[in-house]
Design a protein around this motif. Structure first.
Motif, PDB file in Angstrom:
ATOM      1  N   GLN A 157     -24.750 -56.858 -28.615  1.00 59.74           N
ATOM      2  CA  GLN A 157     -26.060 -56.485 -29.149  1.00 59.74           C
ATOM      3  C   GLN A 157     -25.949 -55.521 -30.332  1.00 59.74           C
ATOM      4  N   ARG A 158     -24.770 -55.081 -30.658  1.00 56.16           N
ATOM      5  CA  ARG A 158     -24.603 -54.124 -31.756  1.00 56.16           C
ATOM      6  C   ARG A 158     -24.618 -54.846 -33.096  1.00 56.16           C
ATOM      7  N   GLY A 159     -24.850 -54.058 -34.148  1.00 57.05           N
ATOM      8  CA  GLY A 159     -24.897 -54.611 -35.484  1.00 57.05           C
ATOM      9  C   GLY A 159     -23.530 -55.076 -35.959  1.00 57.05           C
ATOM     10  N   ILE A 160     -23.527 -55.950 -36.976  1.00 61.74           N
ATOM     11  CA  ILE A 160     -22.281 -56.526 -37.486  1.00 61.74           C
ATOM     12  C   ILE A 160     -21.345 -55.442 -37.999  1.00 61.74           C
ATOM     13  N   LEU A 161     -21.877 -54.474 -38.740  1.00 61.02           N
ATOM     14  CA  LEU A 161     -21.034 -53.427 -39.322  1.00 61.02           C
ATOM     15  C   LEU A 161     -20.346 -52.599 -38.242  1.00 61.02           C
ATOM     16  N   LEU A 167     -13.583 -53.497 -34.331  1.00 63.79           N
ATOM     17  CA  LEU A 167     -12.496 -54.477 -34.358  1.00 63.79           C
ATOM     18  C   LEU A 167     -11.354 -54.012 -35.269  1.00 63.79           C
ATOM     19  N   ARG A 168     -11.684 -53.414 -36.384  1.00 67.44           N
ATOM     20  CA  ARG A 168     -10.637 -52.939 -37.298  1.00 67.44           C
ATOM     21  C   ARG A 168      -9.871 -51.763 -36.696  1.00 67.44           C
ATOM     22  N   TRP A 169     -10.570 -50.948 -35.936  1.00 67.95           N
ATOM     23  CA  TRP A 169      -9.890 -49.845 -35.232  1.00 67.95           C
ATOM     24  C   TRP A 169      -8.945 -50.416 -34.170  1.00 67.95           C
ATOM     25  N   LEU A 193     -14.187 -60.379 -26.827  1.00 69.47           N
ATOM     26  CA  LEU A 193     -13.950 -61.192 -28.016  1.00 69.47           C
ATOM     27  C   LEU A 193     -14.519 -62.591 -27.838  1.00 69.47           C
ATOM     28  N   LYS A 194     -14.412 -63.147 -26.632  1.00 65.46           N
ATOM     29  CA  LYS A 194     -14.979 -64.480 -26.357  1.00 65.46           C
ATOM     30  C   LYS A 194     -16.497 -64.459 -26.507  1.00 65.46           C
ATOM     31  N   GLN A 195     -17.131 -63.401 -26.047  1.00 66.36           N
ATOM     32  CA  GLN A 195     -18.585 -63.292 -26.193  1.00 66.36           C
ATOM     33  C   GLN A 195     -18.980 -63.268 -27.663  1.00 66.36           C
ATOM     34  N   LEU A 196     -18.232 -62.526 -28.464  1.00 71.32           N
ATOM     35  CA  LEU A 196     -18.513 -62.469 -29.898  1.00 71.32           C
ATOM     36  C   LEU A 196     -18.279 -63.830 -30.549  1.00 71.32           C
ATOM     37  N   LEU A 197     -17.235 -64.511 -30.105  1.00 78.01           N
ATOM     38  CA  LEU A 197     -16.876 -65.805 -30.679  1.00 78.01           C
ATOM     39  C   LEU A 197     -17.934 -66.863 -30.368  1.00 78.01           C
ATOM     40  N   ASP A 198     -18.548 -66.757 -29.208  1.00 76.75           N
ATOM     41  CA  ASP A 198     -19.507 -67.769 -28.767  1.00 76.75           C
ATOM     42  C   ASP A 198     -20.911 -67.567 -29.321  1.00 76.75           C
ATOM     43  N   ARG A 199     -21.144 -66.431 -29.974  1.00 78.07           N
ATOM     44  CA  ARG A 199     -22.480 -66.176 -30.527  1.00 78.07           C
ATOM     45  C   ARG A 199     -22.764 -67.092 -31.714  1.00 78.07           C
ATOM     46  N   LYS A 200     -23.915 -67.699 -31.734  1.00 80.53           N
ATOM     47  CA  LYS A 200     -24.278 -68.575 -32.854  1.00 80.53           C
ATOM     48  C   LYS A 200     -24.482 -67.784 -34.139  1.00 80.53           C
ATOM     49  N   GLU A 201     -24.884 -66.511 -33.996  1.00 81.88           N
ATOM     50  CA  GLU A 201     -25.176 -65.709 -35.181  1.00 81.88           C
ATOM     51  C   GLU A 201     -23.953 -64.957 -35.721  1.00 81.88           C
ATOM     52  N   THR A 202     -22.776 -65.180 -35.135  1.00 87.30           N
ATOM     53  CA  THR A 202     -21.571 -64.510 -35.624  1.00 87.30           C
ATOM     54  C   THR A 202     -21.323 -64.888 -37.086  1.00 87.30           C
ATOM     55  N   ALA A 203     -21.232 -63.874 -37.933  1.00 85.91           N
ATOM     56  CA  ALA A 203     -21.050 -64.096 -39.369  1.00 85.91           C
ATOM     57  C   ALA A 203     -19.579 -64.352 -39.684  1.00 85.91           C
ATOM     58  N   GLY A 204     -19.338 -64.927 -40.864  1.00 84.78           N
ATOM     59  CA  GLY A 204     -17.968 -65.213 -41.279  1.00 84.78           C
ATOM     60  C   GLY A 204     -17.123 -63.963 -41.381  1.00 84.78           C
ATOM     61  N   SER A 205     -17.690 -62.880 -41.931  1.00 82.66           N
ATOM     62  CA  SER A 205     -16.939 -61.626 -42.063  1.00 82.66           C
ATOM     63  C   SER A 205     -16.561 -61.070 -40.699  1.00 82.66           C
ATOM     64  N   ASP A 255     -16.365 -71.948 -46.546  1.00 83.46           N
ATOM     65  CA  ASP A 255     -15.908 -70.565 -46.773  1.00 83.46           C
ATOM     66  C   ASP A 255     -14.384 -70.550 -46.696  1.00 83.46           C
ATOM     67  N   LYS A 256     -13.729 -70.588 -47.850  1.00 87.09           N
ATOM     68  CA  LYS A 256     -12.268 -70.694 -47.879  1.00 87.09           C
ATOM     69  C   LYS A 256     -11.586 -69.528 -47.166  1.00 87.09           C
ATOM     70  N   SER A 257     -12.149 -68.343 -47.308  1.00 86.69           N
ATOM     71  CA  SER A 257     -11.538 -67.165 -46.700  1.00 86.69           C
ATOM     72  C   SER A 257     -11.537 -67.255 -45.177  1.00 86.69           C
ATOM     73  N   VAL A 258     -12.658 -67.659 -44.610  1.00 85.36           N
ATOM     74  CA  VAL A 258     -12.760 -67.775 -43.151  1.00 85.36           C
ATOM     75  C   VAL A 258     -11.884 -68.911 -42.634  1.00 85.36           C
TER      76      VAL A 258
END
Length: 462
Positions: A157-161, A167-169, A193-205, A255-258
């Motif tokens: 439920q947290r924001g993308i940023l 995750l970077r930490w 991580l699986k929960q984040l992966l399964d979200r439809k709104e997960t952004a490329g970044s 999205d070539k980067s993703v």
């Protein structure tokens, strides 16, 4: 054994140079560095200019400002963020500043700020960025409290940023630290991580950072531990996440980067035969070949595609399908176009080696597509890169050992003289690999009898 000194010892020598020898600050620092380096002392843990740095710029001053602003009865988010950013800037300068900050208690201070700001993203995100800077190259600071915070903060439920910052930490804590990887994995980070992966709104970044954590969890780069759990981690992640990751290739195809990050992650997780089949069944092979067609000049994408094809070739059925699906001309063409890039050359030679291993029919297809001339040209392009040459020698050997007639094509292109020259330049590093390639080409191989003598008169000829 590496010799080190404390920050205090170094600072005393610099001050002595200034006060007793009337040196300028720059001269004093330069002289101190030369003195210690002449004694074989490693100064990587020392801040060279701390003595002459203004008080407002020092690590201690920044840290004190963070504590003061955060504990103030009249908290101002803007001021707290500014002091955190100042501290982050100082920490990003070098390892010595991070070590000093750790000695001054920066880790526990930042953990407390993160814990108290869990519901305030304005402070939480810069605090997470700052602790990531503190632990970059210095993951030993992580403790159980820090791991618990990481798991708690990976809330869907947290924001993308915020999620990206966490995750970077996590990723920095995993690099070159086997115990951190194991403890983080035991804390069930995979479920988050699986929960984040399964979200439809997960952004490329966001997906790129998830992939970065997956790859960090399967590293085996901590020399302090002889045996790690990289394979076990990769197996557990692959069982739950390989199919979803493969399916995301189609979703982010533009999205070539993703796409590049996804292919790199898949290659790091395919550690068992059945996982190759999982990727194929999810449409992975077709997508990889399409990427090589759609992005012919993208060095990074082609390199990652070649690495993933090599990983998939671990399954003999998939290896055959790569060839029958038209993969060989794409591989040869990609290497020909981009062989000036060392990374492409190494990945391409490794891919050919894997696809032709114990498979003369696959090798025959590579001959038909002009691979011998391409391999010779690649060696000529990178005569000083031992990684490229070693993998090229493996490719030559695998293509020649069961295809004696076709292997003459290598000789037509002058590979014998080329390999002999390369072997002389890289004798101790590549001799065995090149000799094996020469042998399977049916050429004379210079062998040296290293052990001579009888009984008690045995001696070793260096």
């Amino acid at each position: 054994m590496i010799r080190v000194i404390t920050q205090e010892t170094y600072d005393e020598v610099v001050k002595e140079n200034i006060e007793e020898f009337s040196m300028t600050a720059e001269e004093a620092i330069d002289d101190a560095i030369k003195q210690f380096e002449a004694q074989g002392i490693d100064l990587s843990n020392v801040i060279k200019d701390l003595v002459i740095t203004t008080n407002s710029e020092t690590i201690e001053a920044c840290l004190n400002a963070v504590i003061e602003r955060f504990k103030s009865s009249n908290k101002d988010d803007t001021e707290i963020v500014a002091t955190l950013q100042n501290l982050e800037t100082e920490l990003n300068k070098d390892m010595a500043r991070r070590i000093l900050a750790a000695k001054l208690g920066a880790y526990s201070t930042l953990i407390d700020i993160i814990e108290e700001s869990k519901d305030n993203d304005t402070i939480l995100v810069p605090a997470l960025k700052t602790i990531t800077s503190l632990m970059t190259g210095y993951p030993d600071l992580l403790d159980d409290k820090g791991i618990a915070l990481q798991i708690e903060l990976l809330d869907c439920q947290r924001g993308i940023l915020t999620v990206q910052a966490v995750l970077r930490w996590v990723r920095e804590c995993c690099i070159r630290h086997e115990l951190n990887r194991q403890n983080i994995f035991k804390a069930n980070i995979l479920d988050k991580l699986k929960q984040l992966l399964d979200r439809k709104e997960t952004a490329g970044s966001e997906l790129k950072d998830i992939c970065a954590v997956f790859r960090a969890l399967v590293l085996d780069d901590d020399i302090r531990h002889e045996y790690g759990r990289a394979h076990e981690h990769a197996t557990a992640i692959a069982r739950d996440s390989l199919a979803p990751l493969t399916s995301l290739l189609q979703r982010f195809q533009n999205d070539k980067s993703v796409v590049g990050d996804l292919m790199l992650t898949l290659a790091s997780l395919i550690v068992r035969n059945e996982f190759c089949q999982t990727v194929h069944d999810a449409g992975g092979l077709k997508f990889i070949l399409d990427v090589m067609v759609d992005y012919p000049d993208a060095e990074k994408l082609n390199r990652q595609a070649l690495k993933l094809l090599k990983a998939l070739a671990g399954n003999d059925d998939i290896k055959a399908q790569i060839v029958t699906s038209g993969g060989v001309p794409l591989i040869v063409s990609a290497i020909n176009r981009l062989k000036n890039f060392e990374t492409i050359a190494a990945a391409g030679m490794g891919c050919i080696s894997a696809l032709t291993l114990r498979n003369p029919s696959n090798a025959g297809v590579f001959y038909d597509c002009g691979a011998p001339l391409m391999i010779v040209d690649t060696i000529k392009t990178h005569p000083n890169n031992s990684n490229v040459i070693r993998k090229a020698a493996w490719a030559v050997r695998n293509m020649s050992v069961r295809n004696k007639t076709e292997s003459r094509e290598f000789l037509v292109h002058g590979i014998e003289d080329l390999l002999q020259t390369v072997m002389r330049n890289h004798d101790h590093v590549l001799a065995e690999d090149i000799k094996a390639a020469l042998r399977d080409l049916g050429l004379n191989v210079p062998l040296k009898e290293r052990w001579v003598g009888k009984g008690d008169s045995l001696k070793h000829d260096e």
